[in-house]
Design an enzyme around this catalytic site. Structure first.
Site, PDB file in Angstrom:
ATOM      1  CE  LYS A 116      11.712   5.584  -7.917  1.00 57.87           C
ATOM      2  NZ  LYS A 116      10.974   6.440  -8.887  1.00 57.87           N
ATOM      3  CG  ASN A 127       1.657  -1.992   3.594  1.00 54.45           C
ATOM      4  OD1 ASN A 127       2.037  -1.926   2.421  1.00 54.45           O
ATOM      5  ND2 ASN A 127       2.284  -1.370   4.588  1.00 54.45           N
ATOM      6  CG  HIS A 164       6.256   3.653 -21.147  1.00 52.54           C
ATOM      7  ND1 HIS A 164       6.693   4.218 -19.962  1.00 52.54           N
ATOM      8  CD2 HIS A 164       5.174   4.387 -21.521  1.00 52.54           C
ATOM      9  CE1 HIS A 164       5.912   5.238 -19.647  1.00 52.54           C
ATOM     10  NE2 HIS A 164       4.979   5.354 -20.564  1.00 52.54           N
ATOM     11  CG  ASN A 165       9.683   3.420 -17.495  1.00 46.81           C
ATOM     12  OD1 ASN A 165       8.538   3.382 -17.907  1.00 46.81           O
ATOM     13  ND2 ASN A 165       9.972   3.410 -16.212  1.00 46.81           N
ATOM     14  N   GLY A 175       2.119   6.977 -13.315  1.00 48.28           N
ATOM     15  CA  GLY A 175       2.383   7.589 -12.015  1.00 48.28           C
ATOM     16  C   GLY A 175       1.198   7.364 -11.084  1.00 48.28           C
ATOM     17  CG  ASN A 200       8.433   0.485 -13.238  1.00 46.68           C
ATOM     18  OD1 ASN A 200       7.744   0.138 -14.197  1.00 46.68           O
ATOM     19  ND2 ASN A 200       8.589   1.745 -12.879  1.00 46.68           N
ATOM     20  CB  VAL A 211       6.297  -5.205  -3.030  1.00 43.91           C
ATOM     21  CG1 VAL A 211       5.065  -5.590  -2.229  1.00 43.91           C
ATOM     22  CG2 VAL A 211       6.718  -6.353  -3.921  1.00 43.91           C
ATOM     23  CG  LEU A 217      -2.033  -1.120   1.142  1.00 47.83           C
ATOM     24  CD1 LEU A 217      -2.863  -1.143   2.430  1.00 47.83           C
ATOM     25  CD2 LEU A 217      -2.960  -0.936  -0.062  1.00 47.83           C
ATOM     26  CB  SER A 227       2.951   3.638 -17.719  1.00 50.16           C
ATOM     27  OG  SER A 227       3.373   4.987 -17.850  1.00 50.16           O
ATOM     28  CE  LYS A 278       5.705   1.732 -16.769  1.00 43.33           C
ATOM     29  NZ  LYS A 278       6.743   2.154 -15.920  1.00 43.33           N
ATOM     30  CG  MET A 287       3.140   3.606  -7.880  1.00 42.67           C
ATOM     31  SD  MET A 287       2.262   4.637  -9.082  1.00 42.67           S
ATOM     32  CE  MET A 287       2.137   3.505 -10.473  1.00 42.67           C
ATOM     33  CD  GLU A 332       8.879   7.956 -17.692  1.00 40.15           C
ATOM     34  OE1 GLU A 332       7.887   7.221 -17.794  1.00 40.15           O
ATOM     35  OE2 GLU A 332       9.541   8.051 -16.647  1.00 40.15           O
TER      36      GLU A 332
END
Ligand code: 6PG
Length: 473
Positions: A262, A33, A187-188, A132, A104, A76, A11, A130, A184, A14, A191
């Site tokens: 990251k 969590n 994609h980043n 955010g 990710n 997580v 939790l 994706s 993904k 995201m 980005e």
């Protein structure tokens, strides 16, 4: 309360936003969590949506609170935490219960986890998400990987919670194993490149043309009404117009020029090297972030050599040139990203749906932009073709490449770094070279290592006249 249709573990921002989104779309959700104190906080945040949410302090209760077969989303931190969570959770689950990693993840990890799941005969999905925090809450773009059956089992939920482009859900099955996380990752990478191209245009405006943050904001706002219309241009306008509540200065001017990361951009570059498919604009963007982080070195460099006056004469460069440069740079960067996806699709046996990838990025994700719809159309016509060669983008490049060239030349002459713009231009100039200078490389390789070369006038492997001479001494 009856058992929940889906569960969310994790939790953090995201995970919390995704759980609220799922509940908001009418599904019942169980949440857990690791730090149990977060659960009541989250339930408070959920407000009336809490009616469809059950919080569970232990993993056992969480599992017991889910309808069977269970579908459990992990949100997580990527890496070891995912393996640790799977190791804890799996023994509590039945054979047909499914774990869905929505973080990710590095796609190699997802390939391995999917293989482990397959060997154990249990379902597993790795989904790239994706958009955010806002996307997770109100509609992200979702790129799925795993078996088709696993995807189909939860597709109705993922499609419902995803962003919509003209009613078309931005949630798509990409292929087996790590395919979703690979898409993904690219994609980043894109980005990173898109952000860097915009930052370089901002640098030319600020250092070359002497525009203050407010002037930059109106320029971005104006660009956002044309071919560059995109989330990243839109937020660039918004951040440029913001004021620092503490000092009253433009917020941008108060932010240190040291960028974090990251690792997903870096992964894109590593994969491009492994697959032998160049993505130089993305590479330049990752290098630029690393250079930004090396602030001490830059300060020492500036002290040793002095930073030049980077003023650009008003008649040397127009805002139109800069807009053109961004348009051409963007097309070339996406052409590289899609090329990489195509190569990975073949090498990993995924059959990635190229046009669908462009479609799933049209809404919800960070790189959403008007151009993606045209990219989807071009990729439907010719999924294996470099986008730069698609008729629609060929024309865009013909119309805008002069601006890219002018900006790169003028900026570099003024001593202004524009690595991603320059990389885009060099990619283009190489792309249109029927004859490069690699004949020199081949000759050198043959000279020092007898590696042989192909001839322009005959088939087969050949050596130059130098071998006998220099090896015989
Ligand atoms: C997204 C983003 C997101 C990413 C952040 C931070 O698609 O929503 O790509 O997944 O984590 O943008 O990335 P960096 O810290 O590497 O810049």
């Amino acid at each position: 309360m009856s058992k929940a249709e889906i569960g969310v573990i994790g939790l953090g921002t995201m995970g919390a936003m995704l759980a609220l989104n799922i509940a908001d779309n009418g599904f019942s959700v169980a949440v857990h969590n690791r730090t149990a104190a977060r659960i009541p906080e989250f339930m408070d945040m959920a407000g009336p949506l809490g009616e469809r949410i059950t919080g569970h302090a232990t993993l056992e209760d969480f599992v017991a609170g889910l309808a069977q077969p269970r579908n459990i989303v992990l949100m997580v931190p990527a890496g070891d935490a995912v393996d640790a969570q799977i190791a804890q959770l799996r023994p509590l689950l039945d054979e047909d219960d499914m774990i869905i990693d929505a973080g990710n993840a590095n796609f190699h990890d997802t390939q391995r986890r999917a293989k482990d799941a397959e060997d154990a005969g249990v379902p597993y999905l790795g989904i790239g998400v994706s958009g955010g925090a806002e996307g997770a809450r109100f509609g992200p773009s979702i790129m799925g990987g795993g078996t088709r059956e696993a995807w189909d089992r939860v597709a109705h939920i993922l499609e419902k919670i995803s962003a919509k482009y003209e009613d078309h859900p931005c949630a798509t099955y990409m292929g087996a194993g790590g395919a979703g996380h690979f898409v993904k990752t690219v994609h980043n990478g894109i980005e990173y490149a898109d952000m860097q191209l915009i930052a370089e245009a901002y640098g030319v405006l600020r250092d070359g043309l002497g525009k203050d943050a407010a002037a930059c904001a109106s320029i971005f706002d104006k660009w956002n009404e044309g071919p560059l219309q995109s989330y990243l241009i839109e937020i660039s306008g918004k951040v440029a117009e913001a004021t620092d509540p503490e000092t009253g200065a433009p917020m941008l001017d108060m932010i240190l020029d040291r960028a974090g990361q990251k690792g997903t951009g870096r992964w894109t570059v590593i994969e491009s090297q492994m697959l032998g498919t160049p993505v130089p604009v993305i590479e330049a963007a990752v290098v630029a972030r690393n250079m930004s982080a090396a602030r001490d070195l830059r300060l020492a460099g500036a002290a040793a050599f002095g930073t030049p006056d980077r003023t650009i004469a008003e008649d040397a460069l127009t805002l139109g040139d800069l807009e053109q440069a961004l348009i051409a740079g963007k097309v070339l960067c996406y052409a590289q990203g899609f090329d990489l996806l195509g190569k990975a699709s073949t090498d990993y046996g995924w059959s990635l749906p190229m046009a669908e990838i462009a479609k799933v990025w049209r809404e919800g994700c960070i790189i959403r932009s008007a151009m993606l719809n045209d990219m989807a159309a071009a990729l439907s016509d010719a999924p294996d073709q470099n986008l730069a060669l698609a008729p629609y983008f060929h024309k865009i490049l013909e119309d805008n490449i002069a601006g890219l060239r002018k900006v790169a030349v003028v900026a570099m002459t003024a001593g202004q770094p524009v690595p991603a713009l320059a990389a885009a231009l060099n990619y283009f100039d190489t792309l249109i070279s029927a004859r490069t200078t690699a004949n020199m490389l081949q000759a050198q390789r043959d000279y020092f290592g007898a590696h042989s070369f192909e001839r322009t006038d005959a088939e087969g492997a050949h050596h130059g006249p130098w071998l006998d001479q220099h090896l015989q001494g």
